[in-house]
Scaffold this motif. Sequence first.
Motif, PDB file in Angstrom:
ATOM      1  N   GLU A   1      -3.748  20.550   6.800  1.00  0.00           N
ATOM      2  CA  GLU A   1      -3.975  20.749   5.365  1.00  0.00           C
ATOM      3  C   GLU A   1      -3.233  19.723   4.516  1.00  0.00           C
ATOM      4  OE1 GLU A   1      -0.729  23.699   6.559  1.00  0.00           O
ATOM      5  OE2 GLU A   1      -2.683  23.145   7.357  1.00  0.00           O
ATOM      6  N   GLN A   2      -2.347  18.947   5.130  1.00  0.00           N
ATOM      7  CA  GLN A   2      -1.638  17.887   4.412  1.00  0.00           C
ATOM      8  C   GLN A   2      -2.202  16.508   4.733  1.00  0.00           C
ATOM      9  OE1 GLN A   2       2.547  18.231   5.157  1.00  0.00           O
ATOM     10  NE2 GLN A   2       2.690  20.232   4.228  1.00  0.00           N
ATOM     11  N   GLU A   3      -3.375  16.466   5.325  1.00  0.00           N
ATOM     12  CA  GLU A   3      -3.990  15.198   5.717  1.00  0.00           C
ATOM     13  C   GLU A   3      -4.126  14.240   4.530  1.00  0.00           C
ATOM     14  OE1 GLU A   3      -5.376  12.577   8.510  1.00  0.00           O
ATOM     15  OE2 GLU A   3      -4.722  14.605   8.950  1.00  0.00           O
ATOM     16  N   TYR A   4      -4.474  14.768   3.348  1.00  0.00           N
ATOM     17  CA  TYR A   4      -4.638  13.930   2.158  1.00  0.00           C
ATOM     18  C   TYR A   4      -3.383  13.110   1.873  1.00  0.00           C
ATOM     19  CZ  TYR A   4      -1.567  17.062  -0.354  1.00  0.00           C
ATOM     20  OH  TYR A   4      -0.460  17.771  -0.747  1.00  0.00           O
ATOM     21  N   PHE A   5      -2.213  13.708   2.112  1.00  0.00           N
ATOM     22  CA  PHE A   5      -0.946  13.063   1.780  1.00  0.00           C
ATOM     23  C   PHE A   5      -0.758  11.765   2.551  1.00  0.00           C
ATOM     24  CE2 PHE A   5       3.607  12.333   2.347  1.00  0.00           C
ATOM     25  CZ  PHE A   5       4.037  12.358   1.038  1.00  0.00           C
ATOM     26  N   TRP A   6      -1.314  11.688   3.730  1.00  0.00           N
ATOM     27  CA  TRP A   6      -1.105  10.526   4.595  1.00  0.00           C
ATOM     28  C   TRP A   6      -2.175   9.457   4.419  1.00  0.00           C
ATOM     29  CZ3 TRP A   6       3.625  10.550   6.022  1.00  0.00           C
ATOM     30  CH2 TRP A   6       4.280  11.775   6.127  1.00  0.00           C
ATOM     31  N   SER A   7      -3.092   9.655   3.468  1.00  0.00           N
ATOM     32  CA  SER A   7      -4.112   8.637   3.210  1.00  0.00           C
ATOM     33  C   SER A   7      -3.467   7.439   2.517  1.00  0.00           C
ATOM     34  CB  SER A   7      -5.229   9.207   2.331  1.00  0.00           C
ATOM     35  OG  SER A   7      -4.747   9.442   1.011  1.00  0.00           O
ATOM     36  N   GLY A   8      -4.088   6.267   2.654  1.00  0.00           N
ATOM     37  CA  GLY A   8      -3.575   5.056   2.015  1.00  0.00           C
ATOM     38  C   GLY A   8      -3.486   5.201   0.506  1.00  0.00           C
ATOM     39  N   GLU A   9      -4.513   5.811  -0.089  1.00  0.00           N
ATOM     40  CA  GLU A   9      -4.536   5.988  -1.549  1.00  0.00           C
ATOM     41  C   GLU A   9      -3.368   6.851  -2.017  1.00  0.00           C
ATOM     42  OE1 GLU A   9      -7.302   7.981  -5.062  1.00  0.00           O
ATOM     43  OE2 GLU A   9      -8.041   7.953  -3.001  1.00  0.00           O
ATOM     44  N   TRP A  10      -3.129   7.962  -1.324  1.00  0.00           N
ATOM     45  CA  TRP A  10      -2.054   8.856  -1.739  1.00  0.00           C
ATOM     46  C   TRP A  10      -0.689   8.193  -1.547  1.00  0.00           C
ATOM     47  CZ3 TRP A  10      -2.765  13.237  -4.418  1.00  0.00           C
ATOM     48  CH2 TRP A  10      -1.633  14.007  -4.689  1.00  0.00           C
ATOM     49  N   GLN A  11      -0.511   7.473  -0.461  1.00  0.00           N
ATOM     50  CA  GLN A  11       0.764   6.793  -0.214  1.00  0.00           C
ATOM     51  C   GLN A  11       1.028   5.740  -1.291  1.00  0.00           C
ATOM     52  OE1 GLN A  11       3.266   7.451   2.170  1.00  0.00           O
ATOM     53  NE2 GLN A  11       2.048   9.322   2.136  1.00  0.00           N
ATOM     54  N   GLU A  12      -0.018   5.062  -1.759  1.00  0.00           N
ATOM     55  CA  GLU A  12       0.135   4.093  -2.843  1.00  0.00           C
ATOM     56  C   GLU A  12       0.568   4.801  -4.125  1.00  0.00           C
ATOM     57  OE1 GLU A  12       0.525   0.461  -4.457  1.00  0.00           O
ATOM     58  OE2 GLU A  12       0.029   0.861  -2.374  1.00  0.00           O
ATOM     59  N   ARG A  13      -0.018   5.951  -4.404  1.00  0.00           N
ATOM     60  CA  ARG A  13       0.386   6.737  -5.580  1.00  0.00           C
ATOM     61  C   ARG A  13       1.852   7.150  -5.491  1.00  0.00           C
ATOM     62  NH1 ARG A  13      -4.516  11.003  -6.805  1.00  0.00           N
ATOM     63  NH2 ARG A  13      -6.084   9.462  -7.384  1.00  0.00           N
ATOM     64  N   MET A  14       2.283   7.532  -4.292  1.00  0.00           N
ATOM     65  CA  MET A  14       3.684   7.929  -4.109  1.00  0.00           C
ATOM     66  C   MET A  14       4.610   6.747  -4.374  1.00  0.00           C
ATOM     67  SD  MET A  14       3.878  11.129  -3.481  1.00  0.00           S
ATOM     68  CE  MET A  14       5.584  11.178  -3.010  1.00  0.00           C
ATOM     69  N   LYS A  15       4.254   5.562  -3.877  1.00  0.00           N
ATOM     70  CA  LYS A  15       5.079   4.367  -4.115  1.00  0.00           C
ATOM     71  C   LYS A  15       5.181   4.075  -5.607  1.00  0.00           C
ATOM     72  CE  LYS A  15       3.833   2.066   0.162  1.00  0.00           C
ATOM     73  NZ  LYS A  15       3.072   0.946   0.719  1.00  0.00           N
ATOM     74  N   ASN A  16       4.048   4.173  -6.312  1.00  0.00           N
ATOM     75  CA  ASN A  16       4.048   3.932  -7.758  1.00  0.00           C
ATOM     76  C   ASN A  16       4.924   4.945  -8.485  1.00  0.00           C
ATOM     77  OD1 ASN A  16       2.320   1.768  -7.421  1.00  0.00           O
ATOM     78  ND2 ASN A  16       0.486   2.958  -7.888  1.00  0.00           N
ATOM     79  N   SER A  17       4.841   6.200  -8.090  1.00  0.00           N
ATOM     80  CA  SER A  17       5.656   7.243  -8.724  1.00  0.00           C
ATOM     81  C   SER A  17       7.142   6.988  -8.501  1.00  0.00           C
ATOM     82  CB  SER A  17       5.290   8.615  -8.161  1.00  0.00           C
ATOM     83  OG  SER A  17       3.968   8.946  -8.488  1.00  0.00           O
ATOM     84  N   LEU A  18       7.506   6.632  -7.283  1.00  0.00           N
ATOM     85  CA  LEU A  18       8.911   6.357  -6.983  1.00  0.00           C
ATOM     86  C   LEU A  18       9.415   5.135  -7.753  1.00  0.00           C
ATOM     87  CD1 LEU A  18       8.937   7.108  -3.155  1.00  0.00           C
ATOM     88  CD2 LEU A  18       9.967   8.484  -4.984  1.00  0.00           C
ATOM     89  N   ARG A  19       8.559   4.128  -7.910  1.00  0.00           N
ATOM     90  CA  ARG A  19       8.921   2.943  -8.683  1.00  0.00           C
ATOM     91  C   ARG A  19       9.141   3.320 -10.153  1.00  0.00           C
ATOM     92  NH1 ARG A  19       4.465   0.000  -8.591  1.00  0.00           N
ATOM     93  NH2 ARG A  19       4.682  -0.303  -6.365  1.00  0.00           N
ATOM     94  N   ASP A  20       8.225   4.133 -10.720  1.00  0.00           N
ATOM     95  CA  ASP A  20       8.376   4.586 -12.107  1.00  0.00           C
ATOM     96  C   ASP A  20       9.682   5.355 -12.282  1.00  0.00           C
ATOM     97  OD1 ASP A  20       5.998   3.443 -12.902  1.00  0.00           O
ATOM     98  OD2 ASP A  20       4.845   5.313 -12.772  1.00  0.00           O
ATOM     99  N   LEU A  21       9.989   6.198 -11.339  1.00  0.00           N
ATOM    100  CA  LEU A  21      11.222   6.984 -11.400  1.00  0.00           C
ATOM    101  C   LEU A  21      12.444   6.064 -11.353  1.00  0.00           C
ATOM    102  CD1 LEU A  21      12.467   9.810 -11.465  1.00  0.00           C
ATOM    103  CD2 LEU A  21      12.326   9.842  -8.978  1.00  0.00           C
ATOM    104  N   ALA A  22      12.447   5.120 -10.431  1.00  0.00           N
ATOM    105  CA  ALA A  22      13.579   4.201 -10.283  1.00  0.00           C
ATOM    106  C   ALA A  22      13.773   3.328 -11.520  1.00  0.00           C
ATOM    107  CB  ALA A  22      13.376   3.320  -9.049  1.00  0.00           C
TER     108      ALA A  22
END
Length: 88
Positions: free
Chosen positions: A42-63
């Motif tokens: 049920e967490q398969e979406y999280f490991w997609s390339g698109e979702w991982q890119e979103r996570m990187k962007n979010s972490l960059r915004d936070l930093a």
Amino acid sequence: MLISIGQLAKKLGLKEGDYVRLELEENSNSLRLVPVDWHPREQEYFWSGEWQERMKNSLRDLAEGRVKTYSDVEELLGELENATDNKN
């Protein structure tokens, strides 16, 4: 009889990139191929390339401090409501 890994994978419903565990059955001197998940399906979406890119962007915004905090939920909801009103 010769059976290829591809035939076994198809029968088990495995696709390229899936994880399996090999188990040696010592009593029968046989080998078992067992499909395993390294994360819940049920967490398969999280490991997609698109979702991982979103996570990187979010972490960059936070930093880089591109975040906003609210004192309470009502303040957040008020801003969201204003943003919705401004779009119409």
